[in-house]
Design an enzyme around this catalytic site. Structure first.
Site, PDB file in Angstrom:
ATOM      1  N   LYS A 199      -6.168  -2.472  -6.041  1.00 30.12           N
ATOM      2  CA  LYS A 199      -4.999  -2.963  -6.766  1.00 30.12           C
ATOM      3  C   LYS A 199      -4.002  -3.572  -5.784  1.00 30.12           C
ATOM      4  CE  LYS A 199      -1.255  -1.753  -9.801  1.00 30.12           C
ATOM      5  NZ  LYS A 199      -0.561  -0.817 -10.638  1.00 30.12           N
ATOM      6  N   GLU A 205      -8.805   2.373   3.785  1.00 23.79           N
ATOM      7  CA  GLU A 205     -10.240   2.619   3.652  1.00 23.79           C
ATOM      8  C   GLU A 205     -10.957   1.362   3.164  1.00 23.79           C
ATOM      9  OE1 GLU A 205      -7.826   4.526   2.587  1.00 23.79           O
ATOM     10  OE2 GLU A 205      -8.310   6.654   2.685  1.00 23.79           O
ATOM     11  N   GLY A 258      -3.975   2.187 -11.154  1.00 24.54           N
ATOM     12  CA  GLY A 258      -5.283   2.310 -10.501  1.00 24.54           C
ATOM     13  C   GLY A 258      -6.250   3.194 -11.271  1.00 24.54           C
ATOM     14  N   LYS A 485      -0.599   9.397   4.051  1.00 25.28           N
ATOM     15  CA  LYS A 485      -0.999   8.071   4.565  1.00 25.28           C
ATOM     16  C   LYS A 485      -0.109   7.694   5.746  1.00 25.28           C
ATOM     17  CE  LYS A 485      -2.317   6.082   0.075  1.00 25.28           C
ATOM     18  NZ  LYS A 485      -1.946   5.107  -0.955  1.00 25.28           N
TER      19      LYS A 485
HETATM   20  O1  F6P Z   1      -3.676   6.677  -2.649  1.00 20.44           O
HETATM   21  C1  F6P Z   1      -3.837   6.809  -4.033  1.00 20.44           C
HETATM   22  C2  F6P Z   1      -4.159   5.498  -4.657  1.00 20.44           C
HETATM   23  O2  F6P Z   1      -3.059   4.650  -4.617  1.00 20.44           O
HETATM   24  C3  F6P Z   1      -4.665   5.659  -6.084  1.00 20.44           C
HETATM   25  O3  F6P Z   1      -3.656   5.786  -7.003  1.00 20.44           O
HETATM   26  C4  F6P Z   1      -5.493   4.430  -6.241  1.00 20.44           C
HETATM   27  O4  F6P Z   1      -6.374   4.511  -7.324  1.00 20.44           O
HETATM   28  C5  F6P Z   1      -6.189   4.377  -4.901  1.00 20.44           C
HETATM   29  O5  F6P Z   1      -5.232   4.862  -3.983  1.00 20.44           O
HETATM   30  C6  F6P Z   1      -6.663   3.024  -4.468  1.00 20.44           C
HETATM   31  O6  F6P Z   1      -5.611   2.111  -4.414  1.00 20.44           O
HETATM   32  P1  F6P Z   1      -5.889   0.564  -4.384  1.00 20.44           P
HETATM   33  O7  F6P Z   1      -6.610   0.206  -5.622  1.00 20.44           O
HETATM   34  O8  F6P Z   1      -4.544  -0.098  -4.290  1.00 20.44           O
HETATM   35  O9  F6P Z   1      -6.728   0.284  -3.158  1.00 20.44           O
END
Ligand code: F6P
Length: 513
Positions: A199, A205, A258, A485
């Site tokens: 998102k 990661e 998300g 984080k």
């Molecule tokens: O760290 C939690 C979070 O923000 C979740 O809410 C989300 O689903 C996931 O990390 C992945 O986030 P993104 O889709 O922005 O990579």
């Protein structure tokens, strides 16, 4: 009286109601099963059908509790919150956002539904182009994402691709390089697409895995690795800056959270694996539940009724966990999915009006598949000291083609567990005594097709929302994940002071020279 005072008064009434055993509840009400179960069904024409029987009769809910919970829902402004959810209101006040995942399946304001439809049409074109070979021969997709950008697709693909998988999909989430290496080992780089699902398009990661996947393509003879990239994101600008071709970006609205994003372009790998028709069926099945949730009142509203049960056990019986067991191999990832949905949504202690919540919020969601779990953890459910409400999920139609004895046995076991938890069995020998009176609910679906799968997931989204409204918390933010984080970053940069324990561990792990 303020909303908060009303809610407190409703909780006080709930706390005063007598506790009755399941045996008493059944003995006292011959209509109990009919009253506490509901069949939800819909014929969706060429998209299939939704059919499920939901049974809450083996929980401790009774008429008095339901009446008091209905008052609580009213005191908490449930009807207005529900209208705000579907009407594009700011239901996520800490981030000043609406929550428009419903619009992705046709439940929302005209403008939100129109935007969602256009985005899905764009996704459909790309899916069909890949299937038609417009991007060359494509046999594999490595879908890179984490949390809500991975759990939904992984679950849906497991659930729906038993009979047909148009493209072989590998969902990779962990930054542990082993996860990506396993996907590489299973894919031919010449026929592999990479979907980067994020998102924010900033998650460490995902961006690290995406860079390694591109490198892998380049090192294995793919001339234009970037041409194999597809971005699924609410941050298209970030994706372009990262190097994704604008024509390969499938955006979704910022107002889709998300963990609620399976219905958006985050579902691209699902559509690629099962085809657009089944993806549409999944959306249509979810919409059946949206309509039910939006229109049914009080106890007749199944996700709301489920939330009454959740709150009863969490707040009035002190249950700290709830368990979900799918008697279906295809739903093996459901507990993981529900963990994020419920714990990231409702694991909060701040109320929407800025106070500290003075009662427990989301329980820990955990679970597994039956019958495996029976031989591993059910001992504690039957005889342990914790009271754990259990949800069972099973499909009447089998998922396998083997001797029908398999499926018959699976269902027999599923039903037996609910009955045994409730009935118990007395013995003078305490080691062999089963106390019983342990609650469970049942989701008995006709078949695990795409529409029913969509309905099952949407059901849990709305159950989670209903819980949040009655607890007075915002289910759509997740600030609790940020501190860790930030600390990981400062460990990496070598800046910042850490406690003595972490400092020693950093040294031992080679993270500080
Ligand atoms: O760290 C939690 C979070 O923000 C979740 O809410 C989300 O689903 C996931 O990390 C992945 O986030 P993104 O889709 O922005 O990579």
């Amino acid at each position: 009286m303020t909303n908060q005072t009303n809610r407190k008064a409703a909780w006080d009434r709930l706390a005063e109601l007598p506790r009755r055993t399941l045996a008493d509840l059944f003995a006292g009400d011959p209509d109990r099963v009919a009253k506490f179960s509901q069949r939800i069904e819909a014929d969706l024409g060429e998209l299939g059908q939704v059919g499920m029987l939901l049974d809450w009769s083996k929980t401790h809910l009774d008429d008095d509790l339901l009446a008091a919970f209905e008052e609580l829902a009213e005191a908490a402004g449930f009807a207005a919150a529900r209208e705000a959810l579907f009407g594009g209101g700011i239901v996520n006040p800490t981030e000043g956002r609406a929550a428009t995942h419903g619009a992705m399946r046709g439940s929302g304001t005209d403008a939100d539904v129109e935007e969602a439809e256009a985005l899905l049409a764009r996704m459909g074109l790309l899916v069909e182009a890949v299937h038609a070979g417009a991007l060359g021969e494509i046999n594999h997709l490595i879908h890179i994402g984490i949390g809500g950008s991975a759990l939904g697709p992984a679950l849906a693909i497991d659930a729906l691709t038993r009979d047909l998988k148009l493209v072989d999909v590998h969902v990779v989430s962990n930054i542990d390089g082993l996860a990506l290496e396993q996907a590489f080992a299973a894919c031919d780089p010449q026929t592999t697409l990479i979907a980067v699902a994020s998102k924010t398009f900033t998650t460490t990661e995902t961006m690290t895995n995406a860079a390694s996947a591109l490198k892998w393509l380049g090192e294995n003879g793919v001339d234009d690795p970037s041409g194999r990239l597809i971005a699924l994101t609410a941050n298209p600008t970030g994706a372009v800056e990262w190097g994704v071709d604008e024509t390969r970006i499938l955006p979704f609205p910022e107002s889709v959270g998300g963990r609620y994003s399976l219905w958006s372009s985050i579902g691209f790998p699902v559509a690629l694996a099962v085809g657009m028709q089944d993806f549409r069926a999944m959306l249509a099945g979810a919409q059946v539940i949206d309509t039910h949730f939006r229109e049914a009142e009080g106890r007749a509203n199944s996700p709301l009724l489920a939330a009454f049960g959740d709150l009863y056990y969490t707040r009035l019986r002190g249950c700290q966990t709830r368990a979900v067991f799918a008697y279906d191999e295809r739903l093996g990832l459901l507990p993981d999915y529900l963990q994020q949905l419920e714990m990231e949504s409702n694991g909060k202690r701040a109320s929407t009006d800025g106070h500290r919540v003075d009662q427990p919020t989301a329980p820990v969601t955990w679970g597994g598949v039956g019958t495996d779990a029976q031989h591993a953890v059910f001992q504690l459910l039957h005889q342990g000291t914790h009271l754990i409400p259990v949800d069972f999920i099973a499909s009447i139609a089998p998922g396998d083609d083997l001797d029908p004895a398999h499926h018959r046995n699976l269902l027999m076991n599923c039903l037996a567990q609910g009955a045994a938890l409730m009935a118990g069995k007395a013995s003078d020998d305490l080691a062999r005594d089963y106390p019983g009176d342990r609650p469970s609910a049942m989701f008995l679906i006709d078949d695990l097709d795409a529409a029913t799968f969509g309905a099952l997931i949407a059901f849990h989204e709305h159950r989670t929302f209903a819980n949040a409204v009655m607890m007075g918390i915002n289910p759509f933010d997740q600030f609790g994940v940020e501190l860790g984080k930030a600390m990981a970053k400062s460990i990496g940069s070598g800046e910042g002071e850490f406690d003595p324990s972490t400092a020693v561990l950093m040294q031992a792990a080679g993270l500080r020279g």
